[in-house]
Design a protein around this motif. Structure first.
Motif, PDB file in Angstrom:
ATOM      1  N   UNK A 132       0.798  -1.237   0.000  1.00 32.80           N
ATOM      2  CA  UNK A 132       0.000   0.000   0.000  1.00 32.80           C
ATOM      3  C   UNK A 132       0.826   1.281   0.000  1.00 32.80           C
ATOM      4  N   UNK A 133       1.889   1.404   0.808  1.00 33.49           N
ATOM      5  CA  UNK A 133       2.669   2.650   0.760  1.00 33.49           C
ATOM      6  C   UNK A 133       3.286   2.911  -0.623  1.00 33.49           C
ATOM      7  N   UNK A 134       3.756   1.858  -1.286  1.00 32.09           N
ATOM      8  CA  UNK A 134       4.311   2.012  -2.634  1.00 32.09           C
ATOM      9  C   UNK A 134       3.231   2.470  -3.613  1.00 32.09           C
ATOM     10  N   UNK A 135       2.057   1.857  -3.517  1.00 32.41           N
ATOM     11  CA  UNK A 135       0.952   2.254  -4.390  1.00 32.41           C
ATOM     12  C   UNK A 135       0.547   3.710  -4.137  1.00 32.41           C
ATOM     13  N   UNK A 136       0.578   4.110  -2.880  1.00 30.14           N
ATOM     14  CA  UNK A 136       0.233   5.489  -2.511  1.00 30.14           C
ATOM     15  C   UNK A 136       1.177   6.468  -3.197  1.00 30.14           C
ATOM     16  N   UNK A 137       2.479   6.164  -3.148  1.00 27.74           N
ATOM     17  CA  UNK A 137       3.469   7.048  -3.768  1.00 27.74           C
ATOM     18  C   UNK A 137       3.338   7.066  -5.294  1.00 27.74           C
ATOM     19  N   UNK A 138       2.992   5.939  -5.886  1.00 22.36           N
ATOM     20  CA  UNK A 138       2.910   5.842  -7.345  1.00 22.36           C
ATOM     21  C   UNK A 138       1.645   6.452  -7.933  1.00 22.36           C
ATOM     22  N   UNK A 187      -8.956   9.886  -6.158  1.00 22.97           N
ATOM     23  CA  UNK A 187      -9.927   8.784  -6.121  1.00 22.97           C
ATOM     24  C   UNK A 187      -9.237   7.471  -5.759  1.00 22.97           C
ATOM     25  N   UNK A 188      -8.059   7.217  -6.319  1.00 26.08           N
ATOM     26  CA  UNK A 188      -7.319   5.998  -5.991  1.00 26.08           C
ATOM     27  C   UNK A 188      -6.830   6.031  -4.545  1.00 26.08           C
ATOM     28  N   UNK A 189      -6.383   7.193  -4.109  1.00 24.19           N
ATOM     29  CA  UNK A 189      -5.919   7.301  -2.721  1.00 24.19           C
ATOM     30  C   UNK A 189      -7.078   7.097  -1.738  1.00 24.19           C
ATOM     31  N   UNK A 190      -8.251   7.557  -2.105  1.00 24.70           N
ATOM     32  CA  UNK A 190      -9.426   7.328  -1.256  1.00 24.70           C
ATOM     33  C   UNK A 190      -9.713   5.827  -1.130  1.00 24.70           C
ATOM     34  N   UNK A 191      -9.588   5.104  -2.232  1.00 21.56           N
ATOM     35  CA  UNK A 191      -9.759   3.649  -2.181  1.00 21.56           C
ATOM     36  C   UNK A 191      -8.696   3.003  -1.302  1.00 21.56           C
ATOM     37  N   UNK A 192      -7.461   3.468  -1.409  1.00 20.04           N
ATOM     38  CA  UNK A 192      -6.385   2.918  -0.575  1.00 20.04           C
ATOM     39  C   UNK A 192      -6.643   3.202   0.903  1.00 20.04           C
ATOM     40  N   UNK A 193      -7.138   4.403   1.200  1.00 25.15           N
ATOM     41  CA  UNK A 193      -7.479   4.722   2.588  1.00 25.15           C
ATOM     42  C   UNK A 193      -8.609   3.821   3.078  1.00 25.15           C
TER      43      UNK A 193
END
Length: 115
Positions: free
Chosen positions: A31-37, A42-48
């Motif tokens: 998840x942290x790698x995906x957050x940075x990439x 909208x994608x960050x909201x899904x990750x949260x």
């Protein structure tokens, strides 16, 4: 079909689609790698949302342990539903590479049955 895919498939059907592709959910370490990439809000909201659900998972497991301990003390046996829940939680935990030691104890007083 694994459990993640079966669940996603049912959601996909509800949304009006006929099939859902096989997939692996991101691990906690990914998840942290995906957050940075992916800076897209909208994608960050899904990750949260994923992270929130995982934290709830940890809290639910802590309470499950308390319920199981209380049940064993009073009934001196094993409740099948609790055992099934334990297996589901253990499977999910191993899939996410989370160790049992990472799950905190339930809050103080959670086993109090006085009211």
């Amino acid at each position: 079909m694994n459990r993640d895919t079966a669940y996603a498939h049912s959601i996909y059907q509800i949304m009006g689609h006929k099939s859902f592709p096989e997939f692996e959910t991101p691990t906690t370490a990914e998840l942290p790698r995906l957050w940075r990439q992916h800076p897209d809000p909208a994608l960050r909201r899904l990750m949260l949302g994923i992270e929130r659900i995982r934290r709830l998972f940890v809290e639910i497991e802590a309470y499950r342990v308390v319920v199981e301990q209380c049940w064993r003390e009073e009934a001196r046996g094993q409740l099948v539903a609790l055992e099934k829940l334990r297996i589901i939680m253990e499977t999910e935990r191993s899939r996410l590479w989370t160790q049992r030691s990472e799950i905190p104890a339930a809050p103080d007083g959670s086993a109090d049955r006085s009211g």
